[in-house]
Write a protein that holds these residues in place. Structure first.
Motif, PDB file in Angstrom:
ATOM      1  N   GLU A 109      10.756  -5.796 -60.830  1.00 27.58           N
ATOM      2  CA  GLU A 109      11.041  -5.722 -59.400  1.00 27.58           C
ATOM      3  C   GLU A 109      11.689  -4.385 -59.023  1.00 27.58           C
ATOM      4  O   GLU A 109      11.470  -3.857 -57.928  1.00 27.58           O
ATOM      5  N   GLN A 110      12.457  -3.831 -59.941  1.00 31.12           N
ATOM      6  CA  GLN A 110      13.170  -2.585 -59.672  1.00 31.12           C
ATOM      7  C   GLN A 110      12.342  -1.333 -59.955  1.00 31.12           C
ATOM      8  O   GLN A 110      12.737  -0.239 -59.587  1.00 31.12           O
ATOM      9  N   THR A 111      11.170  -1.523 -60.598  1.00 37.05           N
ATOM     10  CA  THR A 111      10.375  -0.352 -60.989  1.00 37.05           C
ATOM     11  C   THR A 111       8.950  -0.404 -60.432  1.00 37.05           C
ATOM     12  O   THR A 111       8.685   0.085 -59.341  1.00 37.05           O
ATOM     13  N   LEU A 112       8.031  -1.018 -61.162  1.00 38.52           N
ATOM     14  CA  LEU A 112       6.620  -0.977 -60.785  1.00 38.52           C
ATOM     15  C   LEU A 112       6.253  -1.882 -59.613  1.00 38.52           C
ATOM     16  O   LEU A 112       5.203  -1.700 -59.003  1.00 38.52           O
ATOM     17  N   TYR A 113       7.103  -2.843 -59.294  1.00 37.87           N
ATOM     18  CA  TYR A 113       6.747  -3.831 -58.271  1.00 37.87           C
ATOM     19  C   TYR A 113       7.633  -3.713 -57.030  1.00 37.87           C
ATOM     20  O   TYR A 113       8.098  -4.710 -56.483  1.00 37.87           O
ATOM     21  N   LYS A 114       7.824  -2.487 -56.564  1.00 37.31           N
ATOM     22  CA  LYS A 114       8.677  -2.271 -55.394  1.00 37.31           C
ATOM     23  C   LYS A 114       7.934  -2.484 -54.073  1.00 37.31           C
ATOM     24  O   LYS A 114       8.541  -2.849 -53.074  1.00 37.31           O
ATOM     25  N   SER A 115       6.633  -2.259 -54.074  1.00 36.25           N
ATOM     26  CA  SER A 115       5.872  -2.377 -52.826  1.00 36.25           C
ATOM     27  C   SER A 115       5.747  -3.840 -52.405  1.00 36.25           C
ATOM     28  O   SER A 115       5.844  -4.757 -53.231  1.00 36.25           O
ATOM     29  N   PHE A 116       5.506  -4.047 -51.110  1.00 34.03           N
ATOM     30  CA  PHE A 116       5.432  -5.409 -50.576  1.00 34.03           C
ATOM     31  C   PHE A 116       4.335  -6.250 -51.236  1.00 34.03           C
ATOM     32  O   PHE A 116       4.591  -7.383 -51.657  1.00 34.03           O
ATOM     33  N   PRO A 117       3.090  -5.724 -51.377  1.00 35.04           N
ATOM     34  CA  PRO A 117       2.037  -6.534 -52.028  1.00 35.04           C
ATOM     35  C   PRO A 117       2.389  -6.903 -53.466  1.00 35.04           C
ATOM     36  O   PRO A 117       2.141  -8.032 -53.901  1.00 35.04           O
ATOM     37  N   LYS A 118       2.983  -5.952 -54.191  1.00 37.54           N
ATOM     38  CA  LYS A 118       3.332  -6.233 -55.582  1.00 37.54           C
ATOM     39  C   LYS A 118       4.507  -7.209 -55.680  1.00 37.54           C
ATOM     40  O   LYS A 118       4.599  -7.979 -56.635  1.00 37.54           O
ATOM     41  N   ARG A 119       5.390  -7.176 -54.686  1.00 40.42           N
ATOM     42  CA  ARG A 119       6.488  -8.147 -54.669  1.00 40.42           C
ATOM     43  C   ARG A 119       5.932  -9.564 -54.525  1.00 40.42           C
ATOM     44  O   ARG A 119       6.436 -10.516 -55.127  1.00 40.42           O
ATOM     45  N   ILE A 120       4.886  -9.704 -53.701  1.00 39.15           N
ATOM     46  CA  ILE A 120       4.248 -11.011 -53.516  1.00 39.15           C
ATOM     47  C   ILE A 120       3.668 -11.497 -54.843  1.00 39.15           C
ATOM     48  O   ILE A 120       3.831 -12.658 -55.234  1.00 39.15           O
ATOM     49  N   ALA A 121       2.990 -10.585 -55.551  1.00 37.20           N
ATOM     50  CA  ALA A 121       2.405 -10.938 -56.850  1.00 37.20           C
ATOM     51  C   ALA A 121       3.483 -11.337 -57.847  1.00 37.20           C
ATOM     52  O   ALA A 121       3.350 -12.324 -58.586  1.00 37.20           O
ATOM     53  N   LEU A 122       4.571 -10.578 -57.878  1.00 41.40           N
ATOM     54  CA  LEU A 122       5.653 -10.855 -58.820  1.00 41.40           C
ATOM     55  C   LEU A 122       6.286 -12.215 -58.551  1.00 41.40           C
ATOM     56  O   LEU A 122       6.595 -12.965 -59.493  1.00 41.40           O
ATOM     57  N   ARG A 123       6.467 -12.540 -57.286  1.00 40.48           N
ATOM     58  CA  ARG A 123       7.034 -13.847 -56.937  1.00 40.48           C
ATOM     59  C   ARG A 123       6.104 -14.987 -57.344  1.00 40.48           C
ATOM     60  O   ARG A 123       6.553 -16.061 -57.734  1.00 40.48           O
ATOM     61  N   LYS A 124       4.801 -14.725 -57.245  1.00 36.77           N
ATOM     62  CA  LYS A 124       3.832 -15.739 -57.665  1.00 36.77           C
ATOM     63  C   LYS A 124       3.910 -15.954 -59.170  1.00 36.77           C
ATOM     64  O   LYS A 124       3.900 -17.093 -59.645  1.00 36.77           O
ATOM     65  N   TRP A 125       3.994 -14.850 -59.946  1.00 38.68           N
ATOM     66  CA  TRP A 125       4.134 -14.975 -61.394  1.00 38.68           C
ATOM     67  C   TRP A 125       5.404 -15.751 -61.748  1.00 38.68           C
ATOM     68  O   TRP A 125       5.409 -16.584 -62.661  1.00 38.68           O
ATOM     69  N   ASP A 126       6.475 -15.473 -61.028  1.00 35.78           N
ATOM     70  CA  ASP A 126       7.746 -16.155 -61.272  1.00 35.78           C
ATOM     71  C   ASP A 126       7.621 -17.655 -60.994  1.00 35.78           C
ATOM     72  O   ASP A 126       8.145 -18.480 -61.746  1.00 35.78           O
ATOM     73  N   LYS A 127       6.923 -17.998 -59.932  1.00 41.78           N
ATOM     74  CA  LYS A 127       6.728 -19.409 -59.575  1.00 41.78           C
ATOM     75  C   LYS A 127       5.897 -20.128 -60.626  1.00 41.78           C
ATOM     76  O   LYS A 127       6.201 -21.261 -61.015  1.00 41.78           O
ATOM     77  N   ILE A 128       4.851 -19.457 -61.098  1.00 39.50           N
ATOM     78  CA  ILE A 128       4.002 -20.049 -62.140  1.00 39.50           C
ATOM     79  C   ILE A 128       4.805 -20.266 -63.421  1.00 39.50           C
ATOM     80  O   ILE A 128       4.729 -21.324 -64.057  1.00 39.50           O
TER      81      ILE A 128
END
Length: 235
Positions: A109-128
């Motif tokens: 979240e602090q590096t490669l996934y700072k953009s809004f679309p990537k934040r959405i993807a990261l949250r989905k991975w976290d939920k899974i």
């Protein structure tokens, strides 16, 4: 010892871990457990997969796999859609944990996934991942430290350590590149930023030892954080 009952274990994992998972499966076969190792995304995938076509993938391939193999237990080496499909199938799920998932998500979240679309993807991975951990019959971290970290997040789950090691019998010799001596080789993936960033210390070493050539064996999403700095040096 061997199992009197021919237990059937389905193992799903990523492409980079299939070699190790097949080693694991072979060891289980020796004690009477029937195993099948598959690339997880071949049978179950979805958003936020890198392949957009997989976002609309159905579970029919996974269901056919279950019907054909009839597993007693499903073992997953990462927390992805394959694990969600296992939960839906009602087959007991075992989750293997190789690293500090929670710290890795924070670093991402602090590096490669700072953009809004990537934040959405990261949250989905976290939920899974949360669904896989919570619904698992047992979580198997590779060391006691990870066991403690897992229990901090899932104190009600059954958590046991499954140690892993390296078997040198599986190593083989292969002719590689011609090395410039004297040299130093480093083997380090670039998948976890906290580990990868330590390679920046090499800039100090390379400057002090220009007569030594350094070789890096490894790759990953954080390589572009490291290579531009290292490539400033001829060695």
């Amino acid at each position: 010892w061997r199992f009197d009952y021919k237990m059937r274990l389905l193992i799903g994992g990523s492409s980079s871990k299939l070699f190790h998972l097949k080693e694991f499966a072979d060891a289980l076969e020796d004690i009477g457990i029937k195993t099948k190792v598959v690339l997880d995304i071949d049978y179950s995938d979805g958003f936020p997969s890198r392949k957009i076509v997989h976002w609309f993938q159905q579970d029919h391939k996974f269901k056919k796999l279950i019907e054909d193999f009839k597993p007693d237990v499903i073992f997953v080496d990462r927390q992805r859609h394959f694990g969600l499909s296992a939960i839906k199938s009602k087959v007991p799920l075992v989750v293997h944990l190789r690293g500090d998932f929670w710290k890795e998500m924070k670093m991402a979240e602090q590096t490669l996934y700072k953009s809004f679309p990537k934040r959405i993807a990261l949250r989905k991975w976290d939920k899974i991942a949360h669904s896989c951990f919570k619904s698992s019959k047992i979580i198997l971290p590779i060391c006691n430290f990870l066991k403690e970290r897992t229990l901090e997040n899932y104190p009600k789950n059954n958590v046991q350590v499954l140690y892993q090691g390296i078997n040198p019998k599986n190593w083989f010799k292969q002719k590689g590149m011609e090395l410039k001596h004297p040299c130093i080789g480093l083997v380090q993936s670039a998948n976890i930023f906290e580990k990868t960033k330590e390679m920046l210390l090499l800039t100090q070493v390379m400057a002090d030892f220009p007569q030594i050539t350094f070789y890096w064996v490894g790759d990953g999403p954080y390589r572009n954080e490291i290579l531009p700095e290292l490539e400033k040096f001829e060695n």
